[in-house]
Design an enzyme around this catalytic site. Structure first.
Site, PDB file in Angstrom:
ATOM      1  N   ARG A  79       0.804  -1.237   0.000  1.00  0.00           N
ATOM      2  CA  ARG A  79       0.000   0.000   0.000  1.00  0.00           C
ATOM      3  C   ARG A  79       0.826   1.270   0.000  1.00  0.00           C
ATOM      4  NH1 ARG A  79      -4.505  -3.025   3.454  1.00  0.00           N
ATOM      5  NH2 ARG A  79      -5.372  -4.105   1.675  1.00  0.00           N
ATOM      6  N   GLY A 118      -1.126 -10.902   7.411  1.00  0.00           N
ATOM      7  CA  GLY A 118      -1.052 -12.351   7.262  1.00  0.00           C
ATOM      8  C   GLY A 118      -1.770 -13.143   8.333  1.00  0.00           C
ATOM      9  N   ASP A 160     -15.073 -12.805   9.900  1.00  0.00           N
ATOM     10  CA  ASP A 160     -13.977 -12.077   9.258  1.00  0.00           C
ATOM     11  C   ASP A 160     -14.277 -10.583   9.162  1.00  0.00           C
ATOM     12  OD1 ASP A 160     -11.558 -11.592   7.895  1.00  0.00           O
ATOM     13  OD2 ASP A 160     -12.532 -11.763   5.951  1.00  0.00           O
ATOM     14  N   ASP A 217     -12.867  -7.909  10.290  1.00  0.00           N
ATOM     15  CA  ASP A 217     -11.749  -7.109  10.824  1.00  0.00           C
ATOM     16  C   ASP A 217     -12.183  -5.674  11.147  1.00  0.00           C
ATOM     17  OD1 ASP A 217      -9.056  -8.471   9.125  1.00  0.00           O
ATOM     18  OD2 ASP A 217     -11.086  -8.733   8.378  1.00  0.00           O
TER      19      ASP A 217
END
Lengths: 338, 570
Positions: free
Chosen positions: B140, B200, B311, B313
């Site tokens: 990024r 990761g 998931d 986040d």
């Protein structure tokens, strides 16, 4: 919220007992309308089973007032006139709800979908594969309309029974029908595959109804549905072959090796290639793979240069890649479910 | 061409060459310049432009009145076939970009006036990186400090290059890439420390962390793990040894407030995605955390959702904003995240102040209005081996990794948001295997809405959406707000549009020919304002859209890694 829900159920159960008698909830159901309801000990129909599970959650006993549902007005009158308290299996869509001011509708407890039923061997895996096939439908149903709108070769039958008989007799290549009929058919007829048509616009959310004067019962039913949603309801529908767990997978269980291969496939590969392995815009349809097991191994190990297919060597052992090739082979011949 | 033989010893080759001299000597990026980046309108010195995370450009030459004269001035091709999620930085007429593929991390220095390549650094990657890097190799962007350019790599190194030449200065191995660790975020340099969160863990297993390195030498100064080890406070929220492979990546750049001297990070989901396999609250995943810049010690935390099952986040940047509510000013951090809510927390104490939804497609549950902790709706968690559950938003989130943008002028938070859901199931069995994806789910994304992508202007003081601009596909693309009363937004269809910051009315659009997926920034050279737009695609928009027929048109768009710079026609 989950804890609060349980607490409410406990309170209800306690109050039922303190009254000195077990509370009774009466269901209006058709005595001969399988797989929805039937006056049978062994196969009472899933609507009756769902109603029983709801009653149980509310600490009540389920009674059934049997009445044919062929004429809607007559059937609903049983509810209005308090011969029963609940009616199951009603579509929660405006066109149905809006002219029933005397009813209160529950939250949906399942979604009725259209499914494609076709022979396992050489049958149909998706809506697109109906192209060029002769497709049986029941007149004036959502399935009829869907097949007509897509411009497929369509053959129309008067009812579900005639339609499925035509499928068994190979008069048609596939049928498009409501999930309860298709699911039940497949659980009883090995050798046929059911594919759900995922199209939110054609989904029919199904719920229960009570009298408008009985809002407390409606709230309790909603609570119960909320609690039963994760386990009990899916279990009931799975037994009737409705929903995403295909009955065929259970009929022909995978070997331990292929089960592992399926897990590897689903966890490492399905995000791109799809749960059904038929690929997406940027990933190949693996069911159409024509090469040998060695070819498959080579491509998965090394990736495909210039595409999103990345090399997997060093991450997935060769033996596991080979097992995956065999799993996909079985998937492509329709011998196993996803 | 200079080959650095030292690095060959560890099987890495580095290619570095200088093509031309810099157009003019760019001033060093000192700690003071970074601290005062908000008062440096011509430059974009770090990933989010300022430590506050706003991504707001004070430049105002380009306005609704002259936007129709905005034309492309130059195009730069990065030449990589991979994810393009990078935000460029600009210092005194020099732009620094990255291009990334599985085989390499590239850094470019470009003449920001002309698009001419000044130097290129290419770092070859080893072949034994983990599955997540192989599937979505991405980077990024870089950080600037003094005369260095600092970036993280797919094999979990932190590398410093000379900004003028691209020559290597130092490098530090952060973690073992074969376990799936890598660096995707642009590092942030604060007071001589390079701050990096690791990517990761959320999909690969090992524990996530944030680490600080000396910007001059690359030496590690502290590391804070997002998951406490056995015996440490918070370890009681993990069963047995699940903490060792519990994920909690910190894959998005943090923010910083000089007044509190605290770094604000959002932490990611726990691993595996199958919640039943790691019972407990799973601290400090799914949290806002405030870390002391000097020591890396946890000052406070707020967990948005315990034992995440989807998931979701909560890594999005925490904007450092003073929020006025009922006449009272709160020193706050504001985060719009995957859960679909804009959360406001006290940035000194971590106290929960409010949460307000910004998308309509939310079925997982909602934050408790008092504590701010997620309260789930029943039946939304899949069972291992069971049928898929339909839950909204999809795992890409009500808003995902694409940064949100805050305008101090209007007090609006501009949120590239998504109205979509997923059919989400847990596989029947899952074992941790080093290097493989440790997620254990299948997911298909869909939307019941015709327009799934919605850019929303959210008034942080009033806690409500004030306008919307919609797009057919989800907005896995970037946003920029400028003092010229414009908001720029990219799309997966390959468009960049400019809308009126006050009303959301579309004023201008340009077809980039490739999905808009990297940053959109504004800078000035020789007193002229430019807009830079990064395109090139992401797996998320190209593959994961695959099962929703409404988005098929976007999946046909080709990928090309480009930076397009726009200016007003002369």
């Amino acid at each position: 919220l989950r804890v609060a829900g349980l607490a409410i159920a406990v309170v209800l159960a306690a109050s039922a007992i303190s009254d000195g008698e077990v509370r009774r909830i009466r269901l209006c159901a058709d005595p001969s309308n399988p797989p929805f309801s039937a006056r049978s000990e062994t196969e009472p129909g899933f609507e009756v089973e769902v109603a029983r599970a709801i009653a149980q959650t509310l600490g009540a006993e389920l009674g059934v007032h049997w009445f044919p549902a062929t004429r809607e007005m007559m059937a609903l009158r049983q509810l209005y006139e308090e011969r029963c308290d609940v009616f199951m299996g009603l579509p929660l869509i405006p066109s149905f709800r809006d002219d029933k001011p005397r009813l209160l509708f529950s939250a949906p407890y399942y979604v009725m979908r259209q499914v494609i039923v076709s022979p396992t061997v050489g049958g149909v895996h998706s809506l697109d594969e109906l192209r060029g096939k002769l497709v049986g439908v029941q007149a004036m149903t959502l399935g009829d309309r869907l097949v007509f709108e897509r411009g497929e070769n369509r053959k129309v039958y008067r009812n579900a029974e005639e339609l499925l008989t035509a499928l068994v007799g190979a008069e048609v290549d596939a049928v498009v029908i409501e999930s309860p009929f298709g699911g039940r058919f497949a659980t009883k007829n090995p050798g046929f595959r059911v594919v759900e048509i995922i199209d939110p616009a054609r989904d029919l959310p199904i719920g229960a109804a009570v009298r408008r004067t009985d809002p407390a019962l409606k709230d309790q039913i909603d609570q119960a549905i909320g609690q039963l949603k994760s386990k009990t309801l899916p279990d009931i529908f799975a037994r009737y072959g409705i929903g995403s767990a295909p009955a065929l997978a259970a009929a022909e269980p995978l070997s331990a090796e292929l089960r592992n291969a399926r897990t590897t496939y689903l966890t490492q590969c399905s995000q791109c290639h799809g749960i059904d392995a038929k690929g997406t815009a940027a990933a190949a349809n693996l069911l159409a793979f024509k090469g040998s097991e060695d070819d498959f191994l080579r491509i998965v190990r090394n990736g495909r240069l210039g595409t999103a297919m990345t090399p997997w060597k060093g991450i997935i052992p060769d033996d596991d890649i080979r097992a995956m090739a065999r799993y996909l082979k079985q998937l492509s011949t329709g011998a196993v479910g996803q | 061409m200079v080959t650095v033989s030292r690095l060959c010893l560890i099987a890495l080759a580095i290619l570095s060459f200088t093509l031309t001299a810099l157009p003019a000597r760019a001033a060093d990026v000192t700690d003071d310049r970074l601290l005062n980046a908000d008062r440096d309108p011509a430059n974009w010195l770090m990933y989010n432009r300022t430590y506050s995370g706003w991504r707001y450009s004070p430049l105002d030459q380009i306005t609704p009145a002259n936007i129709t004269k905005l034309v492309p001035k130059w195009i730069f091709s990065g030449g990589a076939l991979g994810e393009q999620q990078m935000t460029p930085v600009v210092n005194d007429g020099v732009m620094f970009t990255t291009s990334t593929a599985l085989a390499y991390n590239r850094v470019h220095a470009i003449n920001a006036r002309t698009g001419e390549l000044l130097w290129k650094h290419e770092r070859k990657m080893p072949e034994d990186v983990g599955a997540l890097v192989r599937v979505i190799p991405h980077n990024r962007g870089v950080a600037l400090h003094n005369d260095n350019v600092i970036f993280g790599t797919l094999d979990a190194y932190l590398v410093a290059l000379e900004a003028k030449t691209g020559k290597p200065v130092w490098e530090t191995k952060i973690a073992d890439h074969t376990e799936g660790y890598f660096v995707s975020q642009a590092p942030m340099v604060v007071k001589g420390k390079v701050i990096v969160g690791i990517a990761g863990p959320g999909e690969m297993g090992p524990r996530g962390f944030v680490e600080a390195f000396d910007a001059k030498t690359g030496k590690s100064q502290w590391r804070w793990y997002s998951i406490p080890a056995a015996g440490e406070p918070g370890s009681e929220t993990w069963v047995a040894d699940t903490w060792k492979i519990g994920g909690g990546a910190v894959w998005h750049s943090g923010t910083y407030d000089p007044a509190t001297n605290l770094l604000y990070f959002g932490t990611g989901n726990p691993a595996p995605w199958i919640a039943d396999m790691r019972r407990g609250d799973n601290l400090y995943t799914m949290s806002a955390v405030a870390l002391d810049l000097d020591t890396g010690k946890l000052k406070w935390h707020h967990q948005y959702l315990a034992n995440d099952a989807w998931d979701y986040d909560t890594v999005a940047e925490h904007h450092v904003v003073d929020v006025v509510r009922n006449g009272q000013t709160h020193q706050a951090v504001v985060q719009a995240n995957k859960l679909g809510y804009v959360y406001t927390l006290d940035r000194v104490t971590g106290k929960f102040l409010s949460a307000a939804p910004f998308v309509k497609s939310i079925t997982w549950g909602k934050p408790d209005p008092v504590t701010g902790k997620g309260v789930e709706n029943p039946g939304m968690r899949p069972k291992m081996g069971g049928p898929p559950v339909e839950v909204c938003p999809s795992l890409l989130g009500g808003t995902g990794w694409q940064p949100k943008v805050y305008s101090p002028k209007s007090g609006y938070l501009f949120i590239p948001s998504n109205e979509f859901c997923m059919r989400y199931a847990y596989v029947s069995d899952l074992t941790y295997k080093k290097g493989q994806l440790f997620t254990g789910v299948t997911a298909e994304h869909f939307s019941t809405m015709e327009q799934a992508g919605v850019l929303r202007a959210f008034d942080v003081s009033q806690n409500k959406v004030v306008w919307e601009w919609t797009n057919r596909t989800p907005l896995i693309s970037h946003t920029l707000a400028t003092a010229g009363n414009l908001v720029f937004q990219g799309t997966a269809e390959g468009k960049v549009v400019a809308v009126d910051a006050a009303s959301g009315q579309e004023l201008w659009s340009f077809n980039l020919g490739s999905p808009q997926s990297g940053g959109i920034i504004s800078f000035a050279v020789d007193g002229k304002q430019y807009i830079a737009v990064v395109a090139g695609g992401t797996l998320r928009s190209q593959v994961w859209f695959g099962k929703e027929p409404k988005w098929a048109h976007a999946t046909k768009v080709n990928w090309s890694d480009i930076v397009v710079v726009f200016g007003l026609s002369d």
